[in-house]
Write a protein that holds these residues in place. Structure first.
Motif, PDB file in Angstrom:
ATOM      1  N   ALA A 154     -22.671  56.237 -36.368  1.00  0.00           N
ATOM      2  CA  ALA A 154     -21.824  56.552 -35.211  1.00  0.00           C
ATOM      3  C   ALA A 154     -21.804  55.393 -34.218  1.00  0.00           C
ATOM      4  O   ALA A 154     -20.741  55.034 -33.680  1.00  0.00           O
ATOM      5  CB  ALA A 154     -22.320  57.825 -34.530  1.00  0.00           C
ATOM      6  N   PHE A 155     -22.951  54.781 -33.977  1.00  0.00           N
ATOM      7  CA  PHE A 155     -22.995  53.645 -33.059  1.00  0.00           C
ATOM      8  C   PHE A 155     -22.257  52.439 -33.627  1.00  0.00           C
ATOM      9  O   PHE A 155     -21.539  51.739 -32.897  1.00  0.00           O
ATOM     10  CB  PHE A 155     -24.447  53.279 -32.744  1.00  0.00           C
ATOM     11  CG  PHE A 155     -25.074  54.125 -31.680  1.00  0.00           C
ATOM     12  CD1 PHE A 155     -24.951  53.785 -30.340  1.00  0.00           C
ATOM     13  CD2 PHE A 155     -25.776  55.276 -32.010  1.00  0.00           C
ATOM     14  CE1 PHE A 155     -25.527  54.566 -29.352  1.00  0.00           C
ATOM     15  CE2 PHE A 155     -26.353  56.069 -31.027  1.00  0.00           C
ATOM     16  CZ  PHE A 155     -26.224  55.713 -29.692  1.00  0.00           C
ATOM     17  N   VAL A 156     -22.426  52.199 -34.914  1.00  0.00           N
ATOM     18  CA  VAL A 156     -21.765  51.038 -35.523  1.00  0.00           C
ATOM     19  C   VAL A 156     -20.246  51.190 -35.475  1.00  0.00           C
ATOM     20  O   VAL A 156     -19.521  50.251 -35.103  1.00  0.00           O
ATOM     21  CB  VAL A 156     -22.247  50.850 -36.976  1.00  0.00           C
ATOM     22  CG1 VAL A 156     -21.419  49.769 -37.681  1.00  0.00           C
ATOM     23  CG2 VAL A 156     -23.724  50.469 -37.000  1.00  0.00           C
ATOM     24  N   VAL A 157     -19.742  52.371 -35.819  1.00  0.00           N
ATOM     25  CA  VAL A 157     -18.292  52.584 -35.861  1.00  0.00           C
ATOM     26  C   VAL A 157     -17.686  52.562 -34.463  1.00  0.00           C
ATOM     27  O   VAL A 157     -16.669  51.898 -34.219  1.00  0.00           O
ATOM     28  CB  VAL A 157     -17.961  53.903 -36.580  1.00  0.00           C
ATOM     29  CG1 VAL A 157     -16.468  54.206 -36.489  1.00  0.00           C
ATOM     30  CG2 VAL A 157     -18.388  53.827 -38.042  1.00  0.00           C
ATOM     31  N   THR A 158     -18.299  53.261 -33.505  1.00  0.00           N
ATOM     32  CA  THR A 158     -17.725  53.275 -32.150  1.00  0.00           C
ATOM     33  C   THR A 158     -17.831  51.894 -31.506  1.00  0.00           C
ATOM     34  O   THR A 158     -17.031  51.548 -30.634  1.00  0.00           O
ATOM     35  CB  THR A 158     -18.420  54.318 -31.258  1.00  0.00           C
ATOM     36  OG1 THR A 158     -19.832  54.072 -31.228  1.00  0.00           O
ATOM     37  CG2 THR A 158     -18.169  55.730 -31.781  1.00  0.00           C
ATOM     38  N   GLY A 159     -18.802  51.086 -31.948  1.00  0.00           N
ATOM     39  CA  GLY A 159     -18.926  49.733 -31.419  1.00  0.00           C
ATOM     40  C   GLY A 159     -17.761  48.830 -31.775  1.00  0.00           C
ATOM     41  O   GLY A 159     -17.597  47.754 -31.171  1.00  0.00           O
ATOM     42  N   LEU A 160     -16.932  49.256 -32.721  1.00  0.00           N
ATOM     43  CA  LEU A 160     -15.746  48.476 -33.090  1.00  0.00           C
ATOM     44  C   LEU A 160     -14.562  48.757 -32.164  1.00  0.00           C
ATOM     45  O   LEU A 160     -13.561  48.043 -32.203  1.00  0.00           O
ATOM     46  CB  LEU A 160     -15.350  48.785 -34.538  1.00  0.00           C
ATOM     47  CG  LEU A 160     -16.419  48.492 -35.609  1.00  0.00           C
ATOM     48  CD1 LEU A 160     -15.916  48.914 -36.981  1.00  0.00           C
ATOM     49  CD2 LEU A 160     -16.793  47.015 -35.602  1.00  0.00           C
ATOM     50  N   GLY A 161     -14.661  49.795 -31.331  1.00  0.00           N
ATOM     51  CA  GLY A 161     -13.557  50.173 -30.447  1.00  0.00           C
ATOM     52  C   GLY A 161     -13.074  49.076 -29.516  1.00  0.00           C
ATOM     53  O   GLY A 161     -11.862  48.898 -29.323  1.00  0.00           O
ATOM     54  N   PRO A 162     -13.976  48.289 -28.902  1.00  0.00           N
ATOM     55  CA  PRO A 162     -13.531  47.241 -27.970  1.00  0.00           C
ATOM     56  C   PRO A 162     -12.619  46.184 -28.576  1.00  0.00           C
ATOM     57  O   PRO A 162     -12.026  45.397 -27.824  1.00  0.00           O
ATOM     58  CB  PRO A 162     -14.858  46.631 -27.493  1.00  0.00           C
ATOM     59  CG  PRO A 162     -15.836  47.754 -27.564  1.00  0.00           C
ATOM     60  CD  PRO A 162     -15.443  48.509 -28.799  1.00  0.00           C
ATOM     61  N   VAL A 163     -12.496  46.158 -29.889  1.00  0.00           N
ATOM     62  CA  VAL A 163     -11.538  45.227 -30.508  1.00  0.00           C
ATOM     63  C   VAL A 163     -10.134  45.458 -29.944  1.00  0.00           C
ATOM     64  O   VAL A 163      -9.345  44.520 -29.793  1.00  0.00           O
ATOM     65  CB  VAL A 163     -11.548  45.386 -32.044  1.00  0.00           C
ATOM     66  CG1 VAL A 163     -10.405  44.594 -32.682  1.00  0.00           C
ATOM     67  CG2 VAL A 163     -12.884  44.923 -32.611  1.00  0.00           C
ATOM     68  N   ALA A 164      -9.814  46.715 -29.585  1.00  0.00           N
ATOM     69  CA  ALA A 164      -8.486  47.035 -29.036  1.00  0.00           C
ATOM     70  C   ALA A 164      -8.228  46.273 -27.737  1.00  0.00           C
ATOM     71  O   ALA A 164      -7.127  45.770 -27.503  1.00  0.00           O
ATOM     72  CB  ALA A 164      -8.365  48.539 -28.802  1.00  0.00           C
ATOM     73  N   MET A 165      -9.243  46.166 -26.863  1.00  0.00           N
ATOM     74  CA  MET A 165      -9.055  45.436 -25.613  1.00  0.00           C
ATOM     75  C   MET A 165      -9.024  43.932 -25.846  1.00  0.00           C
ATOM     76  O   MET A 165      -8.316  43.212 -25.134  1.00  0.00           O
ATOM     77  CB  MET A 165     -10.158  45.789 -24.611  1.00  0.00           C
ATOM     78  CG  MET A 165      -9.973  45.143 -23.246  1.00  0.00           C
ATOM     79  SD  MET A 165      -8.386  45.561 -22.442  1.00  0.00           S
ATOM     80  CE  MET A 165      -8.866  47.000 -21.465  1.00  0.00           C
ATOM     81  N   VAL A 166      -9.763  43.462 -26.829  1.00  0.00           N
ATOM     82  CA  VAL A 166      -9.701  42.043 -27.167  1.00  0.00           C
ATOM     83  C   VAL A 166      -8.276  41.666 -27.550  1.00  0.00           C
ATOM     84  O   VAL A 166      -7.730  40.647 -27.105  1.00  0.00           O
ATOM     85  CB  VAL A 166     -10.683  41.704 -28.305  1.00  0.00           C
ATOM     86  CG1 VAL A 166     -10.480  40.270 -28.795  1.00  0.00           C
ATOM     87  CG2 VAL A 166     -12.125  41.899 -27.833  1.00  0.00           C
TER      88      VAL A 166
END
Length: 393
Positions: free
Chosen positions: A154-166
């Protein structure tokens, strides 16, 4: 920018969503320890935000936003891979909060720098209220993934979310660099002289105390309710936490519209008083039938965030333009400093009154939340009295 912020918020409550059901049992944590670990995010944010947000008065906020988003995502992934207990978990989660300090308020600055002159209240409110959508998705994704593949995933997958702001940062138009400024970077003297802005800032702190406190323990509280009462099988902690977070967006937008129509101080004060009353009612009805508690929580989900957009818009409007970055920095420092206190303080209250399996424990949690939000109207009254003193007789 709103879509990017939703991505940045995907890691936001991953720890809180898995605290009661996964992390506390796995690591043998007390409620106070769990609350303190959750508050590490807000503590890291509080330490970094004065520097990073004030920096946006000197460089393009887009650059701070870009690197803050990257740091937040990497730290969240690191938690899933490396965290082994309270100390390592608290340290890594604090780094995630530090990264988010470069993402939230600098993102607001990057947005307002690119808006045309005029009233930005609705744009600011839309940006701040999209916070709730991101938190709702964070609750949803973190719990569903943890239940299926484990909390580390869960931490690994949600950690990919900020790619959207990048990605959003790469599409933002370049802004002219702010004019060079003399003096110290962290100069909050002009902000402390602006008592109108301070009223909104301290009110925001009270709001954050209540908001972070309930978000930290919402899943744990509903787990207690389900264990004590016969709730329908579909009324799970996943659904309750998701709905609680998502309804915050229309509540924040409507709260700001009410502030524009009836006056910010009046609307915010009424919302805060109502929220305190609802919290007390929930505390005294923790052992009521599940459908009653669910209804009360949905009402609470409307009152808790209804003041957030109006508080931030009021602060932004009251800020002097050349010190807007410093004003945003203090706004976030106070807000997330009290967020950390809210997460830890409610955990201490829960332990003191019997723990997560005790109705008395949850009553004290909601009493603490109510006491916190009641400081908001006092802050607004203090600011209003100062404004009256300045008016010529």
């Amino acid at each position: 920018m709103c879509i990017g912020q939703v991505g940045n918020l995907l890691p936001h409550v991953t720890l809180s969503a898995n605290l009661a059901q996964h992390l506390m049992p796995a690591w043998g944590l007390s409620a106070a320890e769990g609350g303190l670990m959750a508050s590490g995010y807000a503590f890291g944010y509080m330490l970094a935000v004065p520097l990073l947000t004030t920096l946006t008065d000197r460089i393009d906020a887009r650059l701070v936003l870009l690197w803050g988003s990257i740091a937040s995502g990497l730290a969240t992934v690191a938690f899933g891979i490396f965290a082994q207990g309270f100390w390592s978990g608290a340290a890594i989660w604090s780094l995630a909060g530090l990264g988010f300090a470069g993402a939230y308020m600098p993102g607001l600055k990057a947005l307002t720098d690119r808006l045309p002159a005029g009233d930005t209240s609705r744009a600011v409110t839309l940006y701040t209220s999209s916070f709730s959508v991101g938190v709702g998705l964070s609750f949803l994704a973190a719990q569903l993934i943890a239940d299926r593949w484990g909390w580390r995933t869960a931490f690994v997958v949600t950690g990919l979310g900020p790619v959207a702001m990048v990605v959003a940062c790469l599409f933002l138009l370049r802004e002219q660099q702010p004019a060079p400024k003399a003096g110290r970077l962290l100069n909050f003297v002009p902000v402390f002289a602006n008592r109108e802005a301070l009223g909104y800032i301290f009110g925001y702190g009270a709001h954050c105390f209540e908001l972070y406190g309930i978000r930290t323990w919402l899943v744990g509280f509903w787990t207690f309710v389900v264990a004590r009462q016969s709730a329908p099988s579909w009324l799970t902690p996943v659904l309750m936490s998701f709905c609680f977070a998502v309804i915050s967006m229309p509540a924040s937008i409507l709260g700001n519209e009410a502030a524009l129509k009836f006056g910010r101080h009046r609307a915010i004060t009424i919302v805060m008083l109502a929220s305190a009353c609802v919290a007390i009612i929930i505390g005294f009805n923790a052992s009521a039938p599940a459908w009653v508690v669910a209804l009360l929580l949905m009402i609470y989900g409307l009152t808790v965030p209804a003041d957030s957009g109006a508080l931030t818009a009021g602060m932004s409007a009251a800020a002097v333009s050349e010190h807007r970055g410093a004003t945003l920095a203090l706004h976030s420092t106070v807000g997330f400093g009290l967020s950390a206190l809210g997460a830890w303080g409610t955990g201490v209250a829960l332990d003191a009154a019997g723990g997560p399996q005790s109705a008395r424990g949850w009553l004290l949690v909601f009493v603490v939340l109510a006491a916190g939000i009641l400081l908001g109207p006092l802050a607004l009254l203090w600011a209003r009295m100062a404004r009256r003193e300045k008016q010529p007789s």
